[in-house]
Write a protein that holds these residues in place. Structure first.
Motif, PDB file in Angstrom:
ATOM      1  N   GLN A 108      -5.572  -1.023   3.791  1.00 17.99           N
ATOM      2  CA  GLN A 108      -5.930  -0.936   1.850  1.00 17.99           C
ATOM      3  C   GLN A 108      -5.619   0.244   1.666  1.00 17.99           C
ATOM      4  O   GLN A 108      -4.698   0.692   0.668  1.00 17.99           O
ATOM      5  CB  GLN A 108      -7.743  -0.893   1.513  1.00 17.99           C
ATOM      6  CG  GLN A 108      -7.559  -0.218   0.934  1.00 17.99           C
ATOM      7  CD  GLN A 108      -7.245  -1.981  -0.426  1.00 17.99           C
ATOM      8  OE1 GLN A 108      -7.797  -2.844   0.157  1.00 17.99           O
ATOM      9  NE2 GLN A 108      -7.625  -1.558  -1.790  1.00 17.99           N
ATOM     10  N   ARG A 126      -1.187   0.643   1.766  1.00 20.27           N
ATOM     11  CA  ARG A 126      -0.378  -0.682   0.475  1.00 20.27           C
ATOM     12  C   ARG A 126       0.033   0.359  -0.750  1.00 20.27           C
ATOM     13  O   ARG A 126      -0.876   0.926  -1.479  1.00 20.27           O
ATOM     14  CB  ARG A 126      -2.035  -1.130  -0.079  1.00 20.27           C
ATOM     15  CG  ARG A 126      -1.494  -2.598  -0.591  1.00 20.27           C
ATOM     16  CD  ARG A 126      -2.678  -3.602  -1.468  1.00 20.27           C
ATOM     17  NE  ARG A 126      -2.944  -4.277  -0.488  1.00 20.27           N
ATOM     18  CZ  ARG A 126      -4.285  -4.909  -0.314  1.00 20.27           C
ATOM     19  NH1 ARG A 126      -5.061  -4.762  -0.684  1.00 20.27           N
ATOM     20  NH2 ARG A 126      -4.718  -5.210   0.925  1.00 20.27           N
ATOM     21  N   LYS A 171      -8.761  -2.852   8.309  1.00 26.70           N
ATOM     22  CA  LYS A 171      -8.765  -3.273   6.892  1.00 26.70           C
ATOM     23  C   LYS A 171      -8.667  -1.753   6.170  1.00 26.70           C
ATOM     24  O   LYS A 171      -8.216  -2.089   4.957  1.00 26.70           O
ATOM     25  CB  LYS A 171      -9.995  -3.290   6.425  1.00 26.70           C
ATOM     26  CG  LYS A 171     -10.209  -5.469   7.572  1.00 26.70           C
ATOM     27  CD  LYS A 171     -11.936  -5.762   7.716  1.00 26.70           C
ATOM     28  CE  LYS A 171     -11.724  -7.460   7.492  1.00 26.70           C
ATOM     29  NZ  LYS A 171     -13.154  -7.833   7.575  1.00 26.70           N
TER      30      LYS A 171
END
Length: 316
Positions: A68, A71, A64
Protein backbone atom coordinates in the motif's frame (compact mmCIF):
# COMPACT_ATOMS: atom_id res chain seq x y z
CA UNK A 1 3.89 -25.92 15.63
CA UNK A 2 6.60 -23.71 14.16
CA UNK A 3 8.12 -24.73 10.86
CA UNK A 4 11.47 -26.37 11.60
CA UNK A 5 13.02 -24.20 8.88
CA UNK A 6 12.35 -20.93 10.73
CA UNK A 7 15.72 -21.20 12.46
CA UNK A 8 18.67 -23.41 11.49
CA UNK A 9 21.86 -23.71 13.57
CA UNK A 10 25.22 -23.43 11.77
CA UNK A 11 25.98 -27.12 12.36
CA UNK A 12 22.97 -28.01 10.19
CA UNK A 13 23.79 -25.54 7.37
CA UNK A 14 25.91 -26.00 4.25
CA UNK A 15 26.67 -24.19 1.01
CA UNK A 16 23.66 -25.81 -0.68
CA UNK A 17 21.36 -23.90 1.64
CA UNK A 18 21.86 -20.51 -0.06
CA UNK A 19 18.15 -20.34 -1.09
CA UNK A 20 17.14 -20.84 2.56
CA UNK A 21 19.59 -18.55 4.34
CA UNK A 22 21.54 -16.51 1.76
CA UNK A 23 25.19 -16.84 0.78
CA UNK A 24 26.63 -15.35 3.96
CA UNK A 25 24.88 -17.70 6.37
CA UNK A 26 25.21 -20.77 4.14
CA UNK A 27 28.96 -20.21 3.95
CA UNK A 28 29.27 -19.72 7.71
CA UNK A 29 27.48 -23.03 8.23
CA UNK A 30 29.66 -24.73 5.61
CA UNK A 31 32.85 -23.54 7.32
CA UNK A 32 31.59 -24.29 10.83
CA UNK A 33 30.72 -27.85 9.81
CA UNK A 34 33.67 -28.69 7.60
CA UNK A 35 36.62 -26.45 8.45
CA UNK A 36 36.67 -26.27 12.27
CA UNK A 37 38.16 -29.78 12.23
CA UNK A 38 40.96 -28.35 10.03
CA UNK A 39 41.75 -25.69 12.61
CA UNK A 40 39.77 -22.75 11.20
CA UNK A 41 37.91 -21.23 14.13
CA UNK A 42 34.39 -20.14 13.14
CA UNK A 43 32.24 -18.74 16.00
CA UNK A 44 28.99 -20.67 16.38
CA UNK A 45 25.55 -19.27 15.67
CA UNK A 46 22.29 -19.79 13.79
CA UNK A 47 20.32 -18.40 10.88
CA UNK A 48 16.74 -17.12 10.91
CA UNK A 49 15.61 -18.26 7.46
CA UNK A 50 14.10 -16.40 4.52
CA UNK A 51 11.02 -18.55 5.12
CA UNK A 52 10.72 -16.99 8.59
CA UNK A 53 11.01 -13.53 7.04
CA UNK A 54 8.13 -14.17 4.63
CA UNK A 55 6.12 -15.70 7.49
CA UNK A 56 6.71 -12.57 9.60
CA UNK A 57 5.53 -10.27 6.78
CA UNK A 58 2.43 -12.33 6.01
CA UNK A 59 1.33 -13.17 9.56
CA UNK A 60 1.58 -9.56 10.74
CA UNK A 61 -0.04 -8.14 7.58
CA UNK A 62 3.12 -6.09 7.05
CA UNK A 63 3.40 -7.21 3.41
CA UNK A 64 -0.01 -5.66 2.59
CA UNK A 65 0.92 -2.42 4.37
CA UNK A 66 4.21 -2.23 2.44
CA UNK A 67 2.44 -2.76 -0.90
CA UNK A 68 0.00 0.00 0.00
CA UNK A 69 2.76 2.44 0.96
CA UNK A 70 4.86 1.76 -2.14
CA UNK A 71 1.95 2.06 -4.57
CA UNK A 72 2.71 4.82 -7.07
CA UNK A 73 6.29 5.24 -5.87
CA UNK A 74 8.44 7.55 -8.01
CA UNK A 75 12.12 6.75 -7.33
CA UNK A 76 13.17 9.81 -9.36
CA UNK A 77 11.44 11.97 -6.75
CA UNK A 78 13.87 11.70 -3.84
CA UNK A 79 11.40 13.24 -1.39
CA UNK A 80 8.74 10.69 -2.32
CA UNK A 81 11.30 7.86 -2.05
CA UNK A 82 12.50 9.08 1.37
CA UNK A 83 8.97 9.51 2.74
CA UNK A 84 7.73 6.12 1.55
CA UNK A 85 10.95 4.33 2.54
CA UNK A 86 10.71 5.76 6.05
CA UNK A 87 7.02 4.76 6.30
CA UNK A 88 7.82 1.17 5.26
CA UNK A 89 10.64 0.88 7.81
CA UNK A 90 8.41 2.23 10.58
CA UNK A 91 5.71 -0.36 9.78
CA UNK A 92 8.32 -3.15 10.05
CA UNK A 93 9.83 -1.81 13.28
CA UNK A 94 6.39 -1.59 14.90
CA UNK A 95 5.32 -5.13 13.94
CA UNK A 96 5.44 -7.84 16.61
CA UNK A 97 7.15 -11.12 15.78
CA UNK A 98 4.69 -14.07 15.76
CA UNK A 99 4.89 -16.01 19.04
CA UNK A 100 6.04 -19.28 17.44
CA UNK A 101 8.84 -17.54 15.52
CA UNK A 102 9.93 -15.62 18.64
CA UNK A 103 10.04 -18.89 20.61
CA UNK A 104 12.30 -20.50 17.98
CA UNK A 105 14.71 -17.53 17.95
CA UNK A 106 14.86 -17.45 21.77
CA UNK A 107 15.36 -21.22 22.02
CA UNK A 108 18.40 -21.08 19.74
CA UNK A 109 19.76 -17.97 21.46
CA UNK A 110 19.51 -19.72 24.85
CA UNK A 111 21.46 -22.69 23.44
CA UNK A 112 24.19 -20.29 22.34
CA UNK A 113 24.20 -18.66 25.80
CA UNK A 114 24.53 -22.12 27.40
CA UNK A 115 27.41 -23.04 25.08
CA UNK A 116 29.39 -19.98 26.20
CA UNK A 117 28.18 -20.25 29.82
CA UNK A 118 26.76 -16.73 30.05
CA UNK A 119 23.28 -15.40 30.74
CA UNK A 120 23.22 -13.13 27.69
CA UNK A 121 25.86 -13.93 25.08
CA UNK A 122 27.09 -11.07 22.85
CA UNK A 123 26.23 -11.70 19.20
CA UNK A 124 26.54 -10.08 15.80
CA UNK A 125 23.19 -9.87 13.99
CA UNK A 126 23.69 -9.73 10.23
CA UNK A 127 21.24 -9.60 7.35
CA UNK A 128 21.70 -11.59 4.16
CA UNK A 129 19.34 -11.08 1.22
CA UNK A 130 18.25 -14.13 -0.75
CA UNK A 131 17.00 -14.02 -4.31
CA UNK A 132 17.42 -17.45 -5.83
CA UNK A 133 15.07 -16.61 -8.71
CA UNK A 134 17.06 -13.49 -9.61
CA UNK A 135 20.54 -14.58 -10.72
CA UNK A 136 21.58 -11.05 -11.74
CA UNK A 137 20.79 -9.53 -8.34
CA UNK A 138 23.59 -8.22 -6.14
CA UNK A 139 22.68 -6.90 -2.72
CA UNK A 140 26.20 -6.57 -1.32
CA UNK A 141 26.43 -3.82 1.27
CA UNK A 142 22.74 -2.95 1.15
CA UNK A 143 21.72 -4.51 4.45
CA UNK A 144 22.87 -3.72 7.97
CA UNK A 145 24.89 -5.47 10.68
CA UNK A 146 24.35 -4.95 14.42
CA UNK A 147 27.21 -5.71 16.81
CA UNK A 148 27.47 -6.54 20.53
CA UNK A 149 23.79 -7.43 20.83
CA UNK A 150 22.97 -8.94 24.24
CA UNK A 151 19.71 -10.38 25.57
CA UNK A 152 16.42 -11.49 24.02
CA UNK A 153 14.81 -8.03 23.81
CA UNK A 154 17.85 -6.52 22.07
CA UNK A 155 18.09 -9.55 19.75
CA UNK A 156 14.48 -9.23 18.54
CA UNK A 157 14.98 -5.47 18.04
CA UNK A 158 18.11 -6.13 15.95
CA UNK A 159 16.24 -8.77 13.89
CA UNK A 160 13.49 -6.24 13.18
CA UNK A 161 16.10 -3.65 12.19
CA UNK A 162 17.73 -6.17 9.85
CA UNK A 163 14.39 -6.71 8.13
CA UNK A 164 13.77 -2.97 7.88
CA UNK A 165 17.20 -2.54 6.25
CA UNK A 166 15.86 -4.49 3.26
CA UNK A 167 13.76 -1.37 2.65
CA UNK A 168 16.34 1.42 2.86
CA UNK A 169 15.86 4.11 0.21
CA UNK A 170 18.89 2.75 -1.64
CA UNK A 171 17.63 -0.86 -1.60
CA UNK A 172 14.12 0.12 -2.74
CA UNK A 173 15.49 2.25 -5.58
CA UNK A 174 17.89 -0.53 -6.67
CA UNK A 175 15.07 -3.06 -6.96
CA UNK A 176 12.81 -0.66 -8.85
CA UNK A 177 15.63 0.21 -11.29
CA UNK A 178 16.32 -3.50 -11.88
CA UNK A 179 12.57 -4.30 -12.18
CA UNK A 180 12.74 -6.74 -9.25
CA UNK A 181 9.59 -7.49 -7.29
CA UNK A 182 10.17 -6.32 -3.70
CA UNK A 183 8.50 -9.50 -2.42
CA UNK A 184 10.59 -11.90 -4.50
CA UNK A 185 13.53 -10.95 -2.30
CA UNK A 186 13.90 -12.81 0.97
CA UNK A 187 15.98 -11.95 4.00
CA UNK A 188 17.86 -14.30 6.28
CA UNK A 189 19.32 -13.12 9.58
CA UNK A 190 22.58 -14.51 10.90
CA UNK A 191 23.08 -14.54 14.68
CA UNK A 192 26.70 -15.34 15.55
CA UNK A 193 28.85 -15.22 18.68
CA UNK A 194 31.02 -12.09 18.65
CA UNK A 195 34.80 -12.18 18.84
CA UNK A 196 36.23 -9.40 21.03
CA UNK A 197 38.33 -7.96 18.23
CA UNK A 198 37.77 -4.52 19.76
CA UNK A 199 40.49 -5.61 22.21
CA UNK A 200 42.75 -6.48 19.28
CA UNK A 201 42.43 -6.26 15.52
CA UNK A 202 40.19 -7.42 12.69
CA UNK A 203 39.82 -7.05 8.96
CA UNK A 204 39.39 -8.79 5.64
CA UNK A 205 41.47 -11.30 3.71
CA UNK A 206 41.55 -12.16 0.01
CA UNK A 207 43.16 -15.30 -1.40
CA UNK A 208 43.97 -13.42 -4.61
CA UNK A 209 45.34 -9.96 -5.36
CA UNK A 210 42.07 -8.26 -6.31
CA UNK A 211 43.84 -5.44 -8.18
CA UNK A 212 46.09 -7.52 -10.46
CA UNK A 213 44.28 -10.88 -10.38
CA UNK A 214 47.54 -12.56 -9.26
CA UNK A 215 46.46 -15.86 -7.66
CA UNK A 216 49.61 -16.78 -5.72
CA UNK A 217 49.15 -14.38 -2.82
CA UNK A 218 46.94 -13.89 0.22
CA UNK A 219 46.18 -10.20 0.88
CA UNK A 220 45.22 -9.18 4.42
CA UNK A 221 43.80 -5.78 5.41
CA UNK A 222 43.86 -5.25 9.18
CA UNK A 223 43.00 -2.48 11.62
CA UNK A 224 42.31 -2.08 15.34
CA UNK A 225 38.86 -2.77 16.76
CA UNK A 226 35.74 -4.38 15.31
CA UNK A 227 35.79 -5.13 11.59
CA UNK A 228 33.03 -2.81 10.41
CA UNK A 229 35.38 0.15 9.86
CA UNK A 230 37.56 -1.90 7.49
CA UNK A 231 34.58 -3.41 5.63
CA UNK A 232 32.92 -0.02 5.17
CA UNK A 233 36.14 1.77 4.17
CA UNK A 234 36.02 4.15 7.14
CA UNK A 235 39.69 3.55 8.01
CA UNK A 236 42.81 2.93 5.94
CA UNK A 237 44.03 -0.45 7.24
CA UNK A 238 47.47 -2.05 7.28
CA UNK A 239 48.05 -4.30 4.27
CA UNK A 240 50.01 -7.55 4.21
CA UNK A 241 50.78 -9.83 1.29
CA UNK A 242 51.83 -13.47 1.73
CA UNK A 243 53.21 -15.67 -1.10
CA UNK A 244 51.17 -18.88 -1.14
CA UNK A 245 53.50 -21.41 -2.84
CA UNK A 246 56.30 -20.97 -0.26
CA UNK A 247 53.82 -20.55 2.63
CA UNK A 248 52.56 -24.05 1.81
CA UNK A 249 56.17 -25.29 2.03
CA UNK A 250 56.43 -23.94 5.58
CA UNK A 251 58.28 -20.68 4.93
CA UNK A 252 57.51 -17.30 6.52
CA UNK A 253 56.51 -15.86 3.16
CA UNK A 254 55.42 -12.27 3.89
CA UNK A 255 56.43 -10.33 0.77
CA UNK A 256 54.80 -6.96 1.51
CA UNK A 257 53.80 -4.90 4.54
CA UNK A 258 52.21 -1.46 4.27
CA UNK A 259 51.27 0.66 7.26
CA UNK A 260 47.75 2.14 7.24
CA UNK A 261 46.67 5.31 9.05
CA UNK A 262 44.11 3.54 11.33
CA UNK A 263 42.98 6.80 13.00
CA UNK A 264 39.94 5.33 14.76
CA UNK A 265 38.44 2.07 15.89
CA UNK A 266 35.00 0.70 16.76
CA UNK A 267 34.76 -0.84 20.24
CA UNK A 268 32.13 -2.27 22.62
CA UNK A 269 30.02 0.20 24.57
CA UNK A 270 27.89 -0.28 27.67
CA UNK A 271 25.83 2.84 26.94
CA UNK A 272 22.64 3.27 24.92
CA UNK A 273 24.51 2.21 21.79
CA UNK A 274 26.17 -1.22 21.71
CA UNK A 275 29.34 0.15 20.07
CA UNK A 276 31.24 3.43 20.04
CA UNK A 277 34.03 5.15 18.13
CA UNK A 278 37.44 5.69 19.72
CA UNK A 279 40.55 7.54 18.50
CA UNK A 280 43.65 5.35 18.13
CA UNK A 281 46.75 6.81 19.85
CA UNK A 282 49.54 7.87 17.47
CA UNK A 283 51.95 5.35 19.01
CA UNK A 284 49.60 2.48 18.03
CA UNK A 285 48.88 3.92 14.59
CA UNK A 286 52.62 3.84 13.84
CA UNK A 287 52.74 0.11 14.60
CA UNK A 288 51.29 -2.77 12.60
CA UNK A 289 47.93 -3.97 13.94
CA UNK A 290 48.93 -7.65 13.68
CA UNK A 291 52.27 -9.42 14.11
CA UNK A 292 54.16 -11.46 11.51
CA UNK A 293 53.02 -14.59 13.37
CA UNK A 294 49.36 -13.47 13.14
CA UNK A 295 49.77 -12.65 9.44
CA UNK A 296 51.10 -16.12 8.60
CA UNK A 297 48.51 -17.81 10.82
CA UNK A 298 45.66 -16.01 9.03
CA UNK A 299 47.15 -16.64 5.58
CA UNK A 300 47.22 -20.39 6.34
CA UNK A 301 43.50 -20.21 7.21
CA UNK A 302 42.93 -18.40 3.91
CA UNK A 303 44.64 -21.22 2.01
CA UNK A 304 42.56 -23.89 3.84
CA UNK A 305 39.34 -22.01 3.02
CA UNK A 306 40.33 -21.51 -0.62
CA UNK A 307 41.27 -25.19 -0.99
CA UNK A 308 37.84 -26.17 0.40
CA UNK A 309 35.86 -23.93 -1.94
CA UNK A 310 38.26 -24.48 -4.86
CA UNK A 311 38.21 -20.80 -5.84
CA UNK A 312 39.58 -17.45 -4.63
CA UNK A 313 37.78 -16.27 -1.49
CA UNK A 314 37.23 -13.07 0.46
CA UNK A 315 36.96 -13.56 4.20
CA UNK A 316 36.05 -11.23 7.06
Amino acid sequence: MPNKKFVIPFNKLGIRDVPLVGGKNASLGEMYQRLTKKGVKVPNGFAVTAEAYHYFLKTTGTDKKIRQILRGLNTNDLKDLAAKGKAVREVILQAEFPADLTAEIFKNYKKLCAEFKVEAVDVAVRSSATAEDLPDASFAGQQETYLNIKGEVALLKACRECISSLFTDRAISYRVDKHFDHFKIGLSIGVQKMVRSDKGSSGVMFTIDTESGFKNVVVINSSYGLGEYVVKGIVTPDEFMVFKPTLKQGYASIIKQQLGTKEKKLIYSTGQNSTKNETVPLSEREQYSISDKDTLFLAKWGVIIEDHYKRPMDIE
